[in-house]
Design an enzyme around this catalytic site. Sequence first.
Site, short mmCIF file in Angstrom:
data_model
loop_
_atom_site.label_atom_id
_atom_site.label_comp_id
_atom_site.label_asym_id
_atom_site.label_seq_id
_atom_site.Cartn_x
_atom_site.Cartn_y
_atom_site.Cartn_z
N ARG A 1 33.01 -18.69 15.64
CA ARG A 1 31.51 -19.72 16.27
C ARG A 1 30.63 -19.32 16.05
NH1 ARG A 1 34.10 -22.28 21.44
NH2 ARG A 1 31.90 -23.66 20.80
N GLN B 1 44.86 -3.40 14.53
CA GLN B 1 45.86 -4.74 14.96
C GLN B 1 45.57 -5.42 13.42
OE1 GLN B 1 44.10 -7.50 17.41
NE2 GLN B 1 46.59 -8.98 17.90
N ASP C 1 34.12 -8.08 24.51
CA ASP C 1 33.49 -8.62 24.35
C ASP C 1 32.44 -9.15 25.59
OD1 ASP C 1 35.98 -9.94 24.76
OD2 ASP C 1 35.08 -11.43 22.46
N GLY D 1 39.95 -18.76 32.19
CA GLY D 1 41.60 -19.12 33.29
C GLY D 1 41.64 -18.75 35.27
N ASN E 1 31.46 -17.00 23.25
CA ASN E 1 32.14 -17.92 22.07
C ASN E 1 31.40 -17.94 21.46
OD1 ASN E 1 34.82 -17.10 22.83
ND2 ASN E 1 34.20 -18.42 24.23
N LYS F 1 -0.18 7.67 9.98
CA LYS F 1 1.57 8.49 10.07
C LYS F 1 1.07 10.05 9.78
CE LYS F 1 2.80 9.13 6.59
NZ LYS F 1 3.11 9.36 4.53
N ASN G 1 -3.82 10.39 0.51
CA ASN G 1 -2.39 11.45 0.89
C ASN G 1 -1.10 11.49 -0.38
OD1 ASN G 1 -1.62 9.05 1.70
ND2 ASN G 1 0.36 9.26 3.23
N TYR G 2 -1.65 10.55 -1.43
CA TYR G 2 -0.50 10.18 -2.37
C TYR G 2 -1.16 10.20 -4.11
CZ TYR G 2 3.48 8.18 -4.62
OH TYR G 2 4.81 8.06 -4.96
N ARG H 1 -22.22 11.03 -3.96
CA ARG H 1 -23.35 9.15 -4.40
C ARG H 1 -24.11 8.61 -5.82
NH1 ARG H 1 -25.86 7.87 0.93
NH2 ARG H 1 -24.00 8.04 1.26
#
Lengths: 463, 463, 463
Positions: free
Chosen positions: C15, C72, C103, C140, C227, C350, C385-386, C439
């Site tokens: 469900r 099972q 659960d 129950g 459920n 970073k 950086n890359y 510049r």
Amino acid sequence: MMNQVVILAGGHGNRMKVAIPKPMLSVLDVPMLGWVIRACESAGLSRICVVTGYKAKMVEIYLGNRCRTVLQEEQLGTGHAVMQAEGFLKEFDDGNTLVLCGDAPFMDSETISNALKFHIQQENAVTVVTADLDNPTGYGRILRRGSGIAAIVEEKDATEAQRKVREVNSGAYWFQTKALLELLSGLSQSNAQGEYYLTDTVGLALEKGWTAGAYRAENPDVVLGANTRKDLLHLNEVARRRVLEWHMDNGVSFVCTDGVIIGNKVEIGAETTILPGTILRGKTKIGNHCTIGPNCILENCTIGDHVTLNSIQAYDAVVEDAVKAGPFVHLRPGTHLKNGVKIGDFVEVKNSTVGEQTAIAHLTYVGDSDVGKKVNFGCGTVTVNYDGMVKNRCEIGDGCFIGCNTNLIAPVKLGKGAYTAAGSTVTKDVPEYALAVERADLKLKEDYSKKKLRNRLFPGDDE
Amino acid sequence: MMNQVVILAGGHGNRMKVAIPKPMLSVLDVPMLGWVIRACESAGLSRICVVTGYKAKMVEIYLGNRCRTVLQEEQLGTGHAVMQAEGFLKEFDDGNTLVLCGDAPFMDSETISNALKFHIQQENAVTVVTADLDNPTGYGRILRRGSGIAAIVEEKDATEAQRKVREVNSGAYWFQTKALLELLSGLSQSNAQGEYYLTDTVGLALEKGWTAGAYRAENPDVVLGANTRKDLLHLNEVARRRVLEWHMDNGVSFVCTDGVIIGNKVEIGAETTILPGTILRGKTKIGNHCTIGPNCILENCTIGDHVTLNSIQAYDAVVEDAVKAGPFVHLRPGTHLKNGVKIGDFVEVKNSTVGEQTAIAHLTYVGDSDVGKKVNFGCGTVTVNYDGMVKNRCEIGDGCFIGCNTNLIAPVKLGKGAYTAAGSTVTKDVPEYALAVERADLKLKEDYSKKKLRNRLFPGDDE
Amino acid sequence: MMNQVVILAGGHGNRMKVAIPKPMLSVLDVPMLGWVIRACESAGLSRICVVTGYKAKMVEIYLGNRCRTVLQEEQLGTGHAVMQAEGFLKEFDDGNTLVLCGDAPFMDSETISNALKFHIQQENAVTVVTADLDNPTGYGRILRRGSGIAAIVEEKDATEAQRKVREVNSGAYWFQTKALLELLSGLSQSNAQGEYYLTDTVGLALEKGWTAGAYRAENPDVVLGANTRKDLLHLNEVARRRVLEWHMDNGVSFVCTDGVIIGNKVEIGAETTILPGTILRGKTKIGNHCTIGPNCILENCTIGDHVTLNSIQAYDAVVEDAVKAGPFVHLRPGTHLKNGVKIGDFVEVKNSTVGEQTAIAHLTYVGDSDVGKKVNFGCGTVTVNYDGMVKNRCEIGDGCFIGCNTNLIAPVKLGKGAYTAAGSTVTKDVPEYALAVERADLKLKEDYSKKKLRNRLFPGDDE
């Protein structure tokens, strides 16, 4: 036999302190009147007359050609409002007429249809739609007689015993149209307010020996209306919760629904998670296995599968599968992100297509551009699309590498695999695989800051 | 006749795990003690003595010259706390004295005034302020005798029957000042805790044959205090909801109030909508027909009419009519946005005036600047206001067009209609209608990336 | 004597419309199965066998070496599931076996331990763990016999009177292991569903004349399962509130908890305030006297004392004392902010260390860098950086002053006190106290915009 609808939409929300007709106030971004009309249409009723009054023009503009309208010039009660639709009623008087309040947005098509079936089956002249409330305070109470109805008593006129009745009037009625016309002509203003009350039709029908019934709706929300902004907030909360539960039933996951507002037309695929503070508006459609939020706004967007959107706002954008965007991203209308695109922080994209697997990591504006696949945007890149007079486009080929703080002056075209050096302003096209550099010589001035800095920042630092 | 107040503010919030006096804990950003004093002042009571204890200095600093204080050096009970104010009480002993808890923030001026009227009318020596609670657990119960009071029984001392009493002690009392002085001298420490209890004054008064009464407040929140952080959260929630409802009564619209926190002094015009996650603090004033939120913070801001603010934070800023800002904008102190200004995403404005209809669309910092009307800021513009030593201003004339990634080195002045080319660093004034360009030649290096890129990105791409 | 556990985790959440085993659905970011195992481990039970079924592989991958598993293959009921663990049970059959639902995430170690004590004391063959619910619908019901149990009746089989019983079955049982093995062999499929029910063991035990008992848990949440997605949301809400209350008991302050989600492993110091919309995940640890939020996400972060974080997202970051960051900041993995760092708006950091009292005020990206103390970053600075192939580091000495819109092309080193001029691209190392300038000359073109602008912007402005 023609079944038709009259919707009362002339009221003013005085207690809302708002200069618009009450039925035009919104619940989840749709005016309450729109909710009511949609319920009618879902029930197969397309012949609708809306009675306007306060600020009629605003209602007429909203309705466009969707419904007919008649104007109630004076506010002389609900009965008087229906009288204004007399011409409409007489055009087809061989069927039944549903009268609805334009400000009770949760009247639903199932209740409308079931009430009509009951109305016809019982051969009632009038059938009041009712509901049982846990707390009926403030509503007109239904007094039963056998399986029919004896009277509707307003709260203020009710006895102690009558106030305990939990079945209340929703303000919605099915009439045999011919009976309605006759009953309307019998209404009078002989009451404290000097108004014509539609509720009086029940007593009149019974006096004539006609049958009057009450159909009890299963959904008690059909009676909900709003007199105050607090009521209106409550309607929004009811609508919000209902939409959220509908998505949960469809397999959408929520950890916490605080601040989540989802419009009625939004579609979301199963196994997608919506995080708090997310607002989904308009015709937004989201695929499966996505994570959206926190704090996203998506308006009229189409989102693929396996997409992660974190703290972004997107308007009229298309986002394909496996895209990651955020945090702090703004996708403006005309954005199309293809499969696997990655958008980092502080990025705006507008009116641009971005090819597969392209990365726009940070602090970048991509506007009016056609970007290929596997492009890498350096931080601070700007597509200079506006020269103060007109907007032009940038074309960026597959595999390009745009250096940081680059300006691309549109119109400009970068061929496949082109590079630009950091800090360059690119004013002409760059061929495939070429590097564009715009840079002066770097000069160093020794000891520039020695005096001014040393004493301030490094007081203990002797030479 | 002088009516006056003693407020008990010496307690320590042990269970809060916090090193500040409990009455200094905040509800909606105002210390609870501040709420209590405001209620007194609204009731026209300006002669107030606050009894301090734990961390007295902190309370004294908060109060400044607003109230007198006396220090309770040892924590020997509420009766002992009032004893410390004996000198204060004796200065004017011909009227009545209100004793209040400094940590019961919802005592209101109406309850204070009505209780005083009742107290005087009944000629009571002491009048306990009480309220009926649905769940009285934990509170002292009021045992009635005729229209008066027989006793106050603490929860732990109450019989099964007494625990069912729903009328509880708020901890607030009106005394005839002379009676209070006499009752205080009769209190003893002969109890388990060895403390002087103010509640014992009721029994003492009755023993003396004086009349003791109980005034039942209409607002049950007057009894609310906080022993735990959970209680304190509840106080905040009650206060929050009350403020929201007050704004709704004024015509403010909320679709969902999650995460909305509005301070006590905030004013909002009718037909303005506040979206979720919005925090309004300090002396913020918002006009009519605005949309604020989601996720805005406004602190001490003045906002005009028809303004749209989406996910912005603004502090000590003035925003005139019809401004649109957001998403992701930061307005810092000294910002003044004039009519019709548009601010897009990732923009900071600080200590600057921005003229009518100027647009700052994206990724821009405007600091210490005077900006004219109808200026257009390119993306990535920076007003370079700090040279490491001092801050200088930029002056930007009407109708200027600032190219993308331009640096304006302050102090600098751009005349009316001046242009700057994208990527330029502008170090000197630009005359009216002139263009400033700082740029090197663009060089292209052919085939620069051919080898390194082709194999990586386009493996199937043969020459 | 060996006490051990069998956890049933083979179910499919039909469900939920989700293709994963139900116990793998998360509550507060931890699969429900993880909650159950943690409760066992806290109760000192480390010998655990998980019975898998639907998508067993997914459960096995999640568990790794933490527990044994048995499969099972057919879904033939709870009794059948336990039968699959027969081999596991027989290895040590001289003690007791706890059977748990994978659960039902709120089974706690205290209930487990107390139920075991009761089970042993009463010498029961089987002890059902039960709880009293205000609304037992759907569960129950436990029928008592003396101090023991007579039967467990499912909702659908219960009489009117039995449905009024408020004590319900949690689905958790303690068995004497030998008794369990014997009872399992006695189960049959002779019922409507054709399944083996574990509940039938109670009747079987009684038939054999063994004692069967019921241990009533104090915490009614032990019975909660899911459920539907609505149930799962409820579990999340229960868990969320419980975590929040635990932090409040520790002295953490909340003004409004809307949208606040705090994971189970998060630690927060006293007198820290968490504002709405804040999500704390993973092993995040926050010090004292901080203000976090609104709308922060912190994941696996370590935050010092007196830190203010406003609308930031941080992942795997370390933030020392007295840091202020926000609004709109993104700290990515490997960020280390030292004491007193200030980060303003639209900044990403970073994989970088930022020294004490350094300021990064706005629109800046610091990546792969080692930054000294008291550095000032101009607005728009980018650490480049890359280069399209590899990532390199920038080294920035103490007291450097980086001009606005500067590009630092890594690898590059700025000595102590170095300056860079606004708009410069720095391609080589800068010595201590030197200024780097890149510049071109600034050129002014007079009257450039005179014609195109004047008529458009200043129609009334004659020359």
